[in-house]
Design a protein around this motif. Sequence first.
Motif, PDB file in Angstrom:
ATOM      1  N   ASP A  14     -12.581   9.130  -7.654  1.00 54.93           N
ATOM      2  CA  ASP A  14     -11.141   9.311  -7.454  1.00 54.93           C
ATOM      3  C   ASP A  14     -10.957  10.105  -6.166  1.00 54.93           C
ATOM      4  O   ASP A  14     -11.487  11.209  -6.036  1.00 54.93           O
ATOM      5  CB  ASP A  14     -10.520  10.065  -8.631  1.00 54.93           C
ATOM      6  CG  ASP A  14     -10.524   9.239  -9.894  1.00 54.93           C
ATOM      7  OD1 ASP A  14      -9.880   8.173  -9.906  1.00 54.93           O
ATOM      8  OD2 ASP A  14     -11.178   9.646 -10.870  1.00 54.93           O
ATOM      9  N   CYS A  15     -10.223   9.556  -5.212  1.00 50.01           N
ATOM     10  CA  CYS A  15     -10.069  10.184  -3.901  1.00 50.01           C
ATOM     11  C   CYS A  15      -8.603  10.524  -3.629  1.00 50.01           C
ATOM     12  O   CYS A  15      -7.712   9.736  -3.931  1.00 50.01           O
ATOM     13  CB  CYS A  15     -10.595   9.272  -2.798  1.00 50.01           C
ATOM     14  SG  CYS A  15     -12.350   8.861  -2.968  1.00 50.01           S
ATOM     15  N   PHE A  16      -8.402  11.687  -3.036  1.00 51.77           N
ATOM     16  CA  PHE A  16      -7.063  12.178  -2.721  1.00 51.77           C
ATOM     17  C   PHE A  16      -7.081  12.662  -1.271  1.00 51.77           C
ATOM     18  O   PHE A  16      -7.818  13.585  -0.924  1.00 51.77           O
ATOM     19  CB  PHE A  16      -6.712  13.315  -3.682  1.00 51.77           C
ATOM     20  CG  PHE A  16      -5.369  13.952  -3.435  1.00 51.77           C
ATOM     21  CD1 PHE A  16      -4.294  13.231  -2.937  1.00 51.77           C
ATOM     22  CD2 PHE A  16      -5.171  15.294  -3.730  1.00 51.77           C
ATOM     23  CE1 PHE A  16      -3.053  13.823  -2.723  1.00 51.77           C
ATOM     24  CE2 PHE A  16      -3.947  15.902  -3.533  1.00 51.77           C
ATOM     25  CZ  PHE A  16      -2.886  15.166  -3.025  1.00 51.77           C
ATOM     26  N   GLU A  46     -11.985   4.156   7.610  1.00 51.82           N
ATOM     27  CA  GLU A  46     -11.365   3.365   6.546  1.00 51.82           C
ATOM     28  C   GLU A  46     -12.387   2.750   5.593  1.00 51.82           C
ATOM     29  O   GLU A  46     -12.215   2.791   4.367  1.00 51.82           O
ATOM     30  CB  GLU A  46     -10.492   2.265   7.148  1.00 51.82           C
ATOM     31  CG  GLU A  46      -9.327   2.770   7.987  1.00 51.82           C
ATOM     32  CD  GLU A  46      -9.719   2.998   9.444  1.00 51.82           C
ATOM     33  OE1 GLU A  46     -10.946   3.022   9.737  1.00 51.82           O
ATOM     34  OE2 GLU A  46      -8.827   3.164  10.288  1.00 51.82           O
ATOM     35  N   GLN A  47     -13.462   2.181   6.120  1.00 50.31           N
ATOM     36  CA  GLN A  47     -14.442   1.528   5.261  1.00 50.31           C
ATOM     37  C   GLN A  47     -15.165   2.544   4.382  1.00 50.31           C
ATOM     38  O   GLN A  47     -15.435   2.283   3.203  1.00 50.31           O
ATOM     39  CB  GLN A  47     -15.462   0.744   6.104  1.00 50.31           C
ATOM     40  CG  GLN A  47     -16.431  -0.099   5.278  1.00 50.31           C
ATOM     41  CD  GLN A  47     -15.714  -1.119   4.414  1.00 50.31           C
ATOM     42  OE1 GLN A  47     -14.901  -1.901   4.908  1.00 50.31           O
ATOM     43  NE2 GLN A  47     -15.978  -1.106   3.112  1.00 50.31           N
ATOM     44  N   GLU A  48     -15.477   3.709   4.929  1.00 52.93           N
ATOM     45  CA  GLU A  48     -16.146   4.747   4.147  1.00 52.93           C
ATOM     46  C   GLU A  48     -15.255   5.236   3.015  1.00 52.93           C
ATOM     47  O   GLU A  48     -15.729   5.498   1.905  1.00 52.93           O
ATOM     48  CB  GLU A  48     -16.547   5.923   5.044  1.00 52.93           C
ATOM     49  CG  GLU A  48     -17.751   5.670   5.927  1.00 52.93           C
ATOM     50  CD  GLU A  48     -17.458   4.749   7.100  1.00 52.93           C
ATOM     51  OE1 GLU A  48     -16.267   4.490   7.372  1.00 52.93           O
ATOM     52  OE2 GLU A  48     -18.429   4.308   7.749  1.00 52.93           O
ATOM     53  N   MET A  49     -13.950   5.346   3.279  1.00 50.05           N
ATOM     54  CA  MET A  49     -13.018   5.753   2.227  1.00 50.05           C
ATOM     55  C   MET A  49     -12.945   4.686   1.136  1.00 50.05           C
ATOM     56  O   MET A  49     -12.938   5.000  -0.064  1.00 50.05           O
ATOM     57  CB  MET A  49     -11.631   6.001   2.815  1.00 50.05           C
ATOM     58  CG  MET A  49     -10.578   6.374   1.785  1.00 50.05           C
ATOM     59  SD  MET A  49     -10.845   7.998   1.042  1.00 50.05           S
ATOM     60  CE  MET A  49     -10.001   9.041   2.243  1.00 50.05           C
ATOM     61  N   THR A  50     -12.897   3.422   1.527  1.00 51.84           N
ATOM     62  CA  THR A  50     -12.863   2.325   0.562  1.00 51.84           C
ATOM     63  C   THR A  50     -14.112   2.341  -0.316  1.00 51.84           C
ATOM     64  O   THR A  50     -14.029   2.182  -1.538  1.00 51.84           O
ATOM     65  CB  THR A  50     -12.751   0.970   1.279  1.00 51.84           C
ATOM     66  OG1 THR A  50     -11.556   0.954   2.067  1.00 51.84           O
ATOM     67  CG2 THR A  50     -12.703  -0.176   0.282  1.00 51.84           C
ATOM     68  N   ASN A  51     -15.270   2.531   0.316  1.00 54.11           N
ATOM     69  CA  ASN A  51     -16.523   2.579  -0.442  1.00 54.11           C
ATOM     70  C   ASN A  51     -16.525   3.728  -1.442  1.00 54.11           C
ATOM     71  O   ASN A  51     -16.976   3.586  -2.585  1.00 54.11           O
ATOM     72  CB  ASN A  51     -17.714   2.733   0.514  1.00 54.11           C
ATOM     73  CG  ASN A  51     -17.904   1.526   1.418  1.00 54.11           C
ATOM     74  OD1 ASN A  51     -17.423   0.440   1.112  1.00 54.11           O
ATOM     75  ND2 ASN A  51     -18.597   1.723   2.527  1.00 54.11           N
ATOM     76  N   LEU A  59      -3.349   2.793   5.415  1.00 52.63           N
ATOM     77  CA  LEU A  59      -4.805   2.802   5.324  1.00 52.63           C
ATOM     78  C   LEU A  59      -5.276   3.443   4.021  1.00 52.63           C
ATOM     79  O   LEU A  59      -6.217   2.962   3.376  1.00 52.63           O
ATOM     80  CB  LEU A  59      -5.400   3.537   6.521  1.00 52.63           C
ATOM     81  CG  LEU A  59      -5.240   2.869   7.882  1.00 52.63           C
ATOM     82  CD1 LEU A  59      -5.743   3.788   8.990  1.00 52.63           C
ATOM     83  CD2 LEU A  59      -5.986   1.541   7.930  1.00 52.63           C
ATOM     84  N   CYS A  60      -4.627   4.537   3.626  1.00 52.96           N
ATOM     85  CA  CYS A  60      -4.983   5.194   2.362  1.00 52.96           C
ATOM     86  C   CYS A  60      -4.705   4.278   1.181  1.00 52.96           C
ATOM     87  O   CYS A  60      -5.529   4.148   0.263  1.00 52.96           O
ATOM     88  CB  CYS A  60      -4.210   6.502   2.214  1.00 52.96           C
ATOM     89  SG  CYS A  60      -4.712   7.807   3.346  1.00 52.96           S
ATOM     90  N   GLY A 110      -7.440   2.600  -1.583  1.00 57.35           N
ATOM     91  CA  GLY A 110      -7.389   2.972  -2.991  1.00 57.35           C
ATOM     92  C   GLY A 110      -7.268   4.454  -3.238  1.00 57.35           C
ATOM     93  O   GLY A 110      -7.378   4.913  -4.380  1.00 57.35           O
ATOM     94  N   ALA A 111      -7.023   5.241  -2.190  1.00 54.96           N
ATOM     95  CA  ALA A 111      -6.904   6.690  -2.330  1.00 54.96           C
ATOM     96  C   ALA A 111      -5.457   7.105  -2.542  1.00 54.96           C
ATOM     97  O   ALA A 111      -4.538   6.522  -1.965  1.00 54.96           O
ATOM     98  CB  ALA A 111      -7.459   7.382  -1.090  1.00 54.96           C
ATOM     99  N   ALA A 112      -5.246   8.107  -3.371  1.00 54.66           N
ATOM    100  CA  ALA A 112      -3.937   8.745  -3.447  1.00 54.66           C
ATOM    101  C   ALA A 112      -3.755   9.565  -2.171  1.00 54.66           C
ATOM    102  O   ALA A 112      -4.735  10.002  -1.563  1.00 54.66           O
ATOM    103  CB  ALA A 112      -3.849   9.643  -4.673  1.00 54.66           C
TER     104      ALA A 112
END
Length: 305
Positions: A210-212, A199-204, A266-267, A271-273
């Motif tokens: 832009d993350c999907f 989760e933290q790595e995705m947030t960073n 979590l997504c 901030g990820a789509a």
Amino acid sequence: METSELLRNITALPVISTGLAEEMMAGNFSSVFKGQGMEFDEARHYEPGDDIRSIDWNASARFGTPFVKMFREEREITILIILDISPSMRRGDFALNNISPYEQGLISAASIAFSAEHTGQQVGAFFFDRDIERVFPPRKGRRHIMALVMAALQYQKERKTRGDRHGSNIACALTGAQRLLKRRSFIVLISDFYSIGWEQEMTNLCRKHDCFAIRICDPPDLPYPGLITLEDPETGVRIEAPVGLTSFQESWLQWHKERSIRWASLCRHSGAAFLELPTTTDAPASLLKFFGNYSRSQYKSRKYR
């Protein structure tokens, strides 16, 4: 699904992906396919009304008069596809379907890659399980995308016979993406998300890119009633499951529902789509629908803001 049949399906995607590219350009992800990085062009004298945040303080100090920086928009951006190749992706819960999560993930990856090709963008890829197994540096062109696809098909063929027993490390893959990408990019993570601590790595990553996230899943259907053996493909652990019992069926469905809700939460928080993509659905059609709905929702939010 046989490798030859899967390859035939993928080679038909360039035609289908035209519509997907248009939908992706129409929505909030239009910035990804048009490019939204800014490259320094020149400095000029400050004029009344210029944004003070664009003042070039070094040039201003050197010449004793205010200068502002001028930028031009970069028309290219990198699309990085991160594909989970761990054992849990290569088999379904009960093998009721003729397509595995890995095959569904590969079709999704190819659809997005060909869509990027339509707009002249460069595409890169990571294949990962517990580590990043292979890196494809971002490049343009149909030949590069097909090389990526053929390598993914080869992984599927080899791993069926090797019988590897290890899980996936999504956090490792996301950290690798952050190190690789220096400018704003579009990152597509395709996995069944049987992994923790990402989760933290995705947030960073979402702070700069832009993350999907696409979660590939088997439908929570149970096979014939009775006592069956369930095996974890990544650890080899087996349990006997009384799938004929109503209490077991209710618990099984509830677990799948809670896992889906938790993953979406979590997504959203990172901030990820995100899109949940069952193996029983048409992947290109689902992606087309997702981006079509996404672009319309973005239009409405801008219209009434």
